[in-house]
Design an enzyme around this catalytic site. Structure first.
Site, short mmCIF file in Angstrom:
data_model
loop_
_atom_site.label_atom_id
_atom_site.label_comp_id
_atom_site.label_asym_id
_atom_site.label_seq_id
_atom_site.Cartn_x
_atom_site.Cartn_y
_atom_site.Cartn_z
N ARG A 155 3.14 1.05 9.33
CA ARG A 155 1.76 0.99 8.47
C ARG A 155 1.70 -0.76 8.71
O ARG A 155 2.45 -1.75 9.20
CB ARG A 155 2.71 0.84 6.84
CG ARG A 155 2.66 2.38 6.31
CD ARG A 155 3.53 2.43 5.36
NE ARG A 155 5.39 1.39 5.70
CZ ARG A 155 5.68 1.11 4.82
NH1 ARG A 155 5.74 1.11 4.10
NH2 ARG A 155 6.83 -0.07 5.54
N GLU A 156 0.49 -1.39 8.62
CA GLU A 156 0.59 -2.46 8.62
C GLU A 156 0.82 -3.20 7.25
O GLU A 156 0.97 -2.24 6.31
CB GLU A 156 -1.64 -2.84 9.19
CG GLU A 156 -2.25 -2.54 10.08
CD GLU A 156 -3.26 -2.43 9.99
OE1 GLU A 156 -4.21 -3.39 9.91
OE2 GLU A 156 -4.26 -1.29 11.37
N ALA A 200 -5.20 5.87 -6.99
CA ALA A 200 -6.84 6.31 -7.58
C ALA A 200 -6.37 4.55 -7.59
O ALA A 200 -6.55 3.41 -7.53
CB ALA A 200 -6.87 7.23 -8.41
N GLY A 201 -7.93 4.84 -6.27
CA GLY A 201 -9.00 3.32 -6.28
C GLY A 201 -9.98 3.77 -5.38
O GLY A 201 -11.11 4.88 -5.78
N CYS A 217 -6.59 3.71 11.09
CA CYS A 217 -5.80 4.69 11.51
C CYS A 217 -6.17 6.29 10.37
O CYS A 217 -7.20 6.96 11.18
CB CYS A 217 -4.80 4.71 11.42
SG CYS A 217 -3.90 3.33 12.17
C1 UDX Z 1 -1.05 4.41 7.97
C2 UDX Z 1 0.32 5.61 7.91
O1 UDX Z 1 0.78 5.00 6.43
C3 UDX Z 1 1.16 5.29 9.13
O2 UDX Z 1 2.43 5.68 8.89
C4 UDX Z 1 -0.07 5.16 10.41
O3 UDX Z 1 0.90 5.16 11.09
C5 UDX Z 1 -1.35 4.93 10.69
O4 UDX Z 1 -2.13 4.33 9.45
P1 UDX Z 1 -1.86 1.89 7.19
O5 UDX Z 1 -3.21 2.89 8.21
O6 UDX Z 1 -1.16 0.23 7.56
O7 UDX Z 1 -0.92 2.78 7.78
O8 UDX Z 1 -2.20 2.10 5.67
P2 UDX Z 1 -1.58 2.78 4.65
O9 UDX Z 1 -0.70 1.79 4.06
O10 UDX Z 1 -1.76 4.05 5.28
O11 UDX Z 1 -2.68 2.93 3.48
C6 UDX Z 1 -4.03 3.83 4.33
C7 UDX Z 1 -4.59 3.36 3.41
O12 UDX Z 1 -4.76 4.02 1.94
C8 UDX Z 1 -5.40 2.07 3.12
O13 UDX Z 1 -6.95 1.79 2.91
C9 UDX Z 1 -4.68 2.00 0.88
O14 UDX Z 1 -5.45 0.56 0.59
C10 UDX Z 1 -5.47 3.37 1.37
N1 UDX Z 1 -4.24 3.21 -0.52
C11 UDX Z 1 -2.88 3.85 0.03
C12 UDX Z 1 -4.91 3.79 -1.83
O15 UDX Z 1 -6.09 4.14 -1.33
N2 UDX Z 1 -4.22 4.86 -1.79
C13 UDX Z 1 -2.63 4.66 -2.21
O16 UDX Z 1 -1.58 5.36 -3.07
C14 UDX Z 1 -2.10 4.24 -0.85
#
Ligand code: UDX
Length: 436
Positions: free
Chosen positions: A149-150, A254-255, A262
């Protein structure tokens, strides 16, 4: 072990530095001279907590080097492929140009017994095609997907929750899996699950994980839509269902929805691949997941418009956040920036702030106003839209601070990260996503 990492973007740069930090001798290779020069000086080309430290440490120890010369891969026992697989221009499928180019240039430098470990997210079936090209050199291809995850990439690389290795059948595959175990020795020694599969399974694990996470987010966002027409509160709903261990509270935030480099492109590429395989109906729901996600951006913008009396034309709107999530400077497919652009398109005077992502955002959307200073963004704003839940906008931003900066009294909480009661009692109109 001598290791090469081909592709030094978000994935490869972190991987190279992390491998050096656990004791390997690593060369990071990329075609982008500027990126390589920066990395060689110990400068991270993007914001990732912990990366500057392990870069500096690796370079100082002499174990970590960077070059644009692919010949430097020679002599490494494992070659990681960490190049990007963006969405194709004009289509939903993944663009494999960079993966193919990396393999093509690497081939002449491979020796018998080497392992080529693919980390890029690819459509299922890619690895077996690549293996056919790698095999004649006597090297073995494995598929070793990345789940980082970033914002947590360093920790996720050094101490992942699982390791997956897709290998060919027989002794060649076993030997390659053993070599990977050696590479990831600290994690393996502490008992991190190490799952050995065939190529197709390893490729699918990655896209299935991302499809599941995206679906979980869109599920709760669909509930937010229902909450909006019934007066229910989606955050309480998420808390309540999240207590069920089978469901779990994580990724039920939610949001304004998911974005980044990714999830959006991976679910689209997955749907495109399933279609090619004649199985589009198996993942039709991913189209819905995507559609729900994009509707939340419309909703956040509409909340601002409605709160400002039906038009944002000429109104000053402070947009708190540009990155697709906190702890990142990544604005690829960022819902935050998308909302800002849409408001600008409706005639609002938009001022965007973000602690890390301003430069990237400006490059993509120079038409918006930017400031790194939160208070400057809020000063005189008719409305505030919070879209990336950095601590500076969520935890460390009180309605009293905001009230001292502007007479505007409208706050739209695109991440449901603010305390509605506190803002309302300070005289603000608070509008959340899926909250009354
Ligand atoms: C994701 C996967 O988690 C990771 O395992 C994969 O290797 C690459 O893609 P990342 O893109 O870094 O990682 O972000 P992540 O933390 O998963 O969040 C993704 C998006 O979902 C973000 O925009 C975040 O704001 C959103 N999100 C996350 C929500 O809207 N609600 C949540 O409850 C969680």
């Amino acid at each position: 072990m001598r290791i090469s990492v081909i592709g030094c973007g978000y994935l490869g740069a972190v991987h190279a530095a992390a491998m050096a930090s656990i004791g390997h001798e690593v060369v990071g290779i990329d075609v982008d001279q500027r990126k390589i020069d920066a990395l060689a000086r110990g400068e991270a080309p993007f914001f990732e907590p912990g990366l500057p430290e392990i870069l500096a440490e690796g370079i100082a120890s002499g174990r970590l080097t960077f070059t644009t010369d692919i010949a430097a891969a020679e002599g490494a026992r494992v070659h990681f492929i960490g190049v990007g697989t963006p969405q194709q221009a004009g289509g939903y499928a993944a663009d494999l140009t960079y993966v193919n180019a990396a393999i093509d240039t690497l081939l002449p430098h491979l020796r018998a017994g080497d392992v080529v470990a693919g980390k890029s997210t690819v459509p299922v079936g890619t690895a077996s095609d690549l293996a056919a090209r790698v095999s004649p050199t006597g090297a073995t291809l494995v598929w070793n997907p990345e789940f980082l995850r970033e914002g947590w990439a360093v920790q996720d690389t050094i101490d992942p929750d699982r390791l997956v290795a897709g290998v060919p059948t027989g002794p060649e595959g076993e030997r390659a899996a053993d070599l990977l175990r050696e590479v990831f020795h600290p994690a393996v020694a502490k008992g991190t699950p190490f799952i050995v599969t065939d190529y197709a399974t390893a490729e699918l694990v990655k896209v299935a994980a991302n499809a599941f996470l995206a679906t979980k987010i869109s599920f709760i966002n669909a509930m937010a839509e229902i909450a909006e027409v019934t007066g229910a509160d989606v955050t309480q709903l998420a808390d309540a269902i999240g207590h069920d261990e089978r469901i779990g509270r994580r990724f039920l935030g939610a949001g304004i929805g998911f974005g980044g480099g990714c999830l959006p492109k991976d679910i689209r590429a997955f749907a495109a691949r399933a279609e090619e395989l004649g199985k589009h109906e198996s993942v039709t729901f991913l189209r819905e997941v995507d559609a729900i996600n994009l509707r939340r951006r419309d909703r956040a913008v509409q909340l601002v418009v409605d709160a400002l009396g039906g038009s944002v034309f000429g109104k000053r709107v402070a947009v708190l956040g540009a990155a697709f999530k906190p702890h990142s400077d990544d604005v690829r497919d960022s819902p935050a920036l998308d909302a800002a652009v849409r408001l600008h398109g409706l005639g609002a005077n938009v001022v965007v702030t973000d602690p890390q992502a301003i430069e990237n955002a400006r490059r993509l959307h120079p038409q918006l106003n930017y400031t790194a200073n939160r208070d400057e963004a809020v000063r005189g704003a008719d409305a505030i839209l919070m879209v990336t839940e950095w601590d500076e906008y969520r935890r460390d931003f009180t309605p009293e601070q905001a009230s001292a900066l502007t007479d505007g009294r409208i706050v739209v909480d695109g991440r449901n990260g603010l305390d509605p009661a506190a803002w309302r009692s300070a005289g603000w109109g608070y509008y959340g996503m899926g909250r009354p």
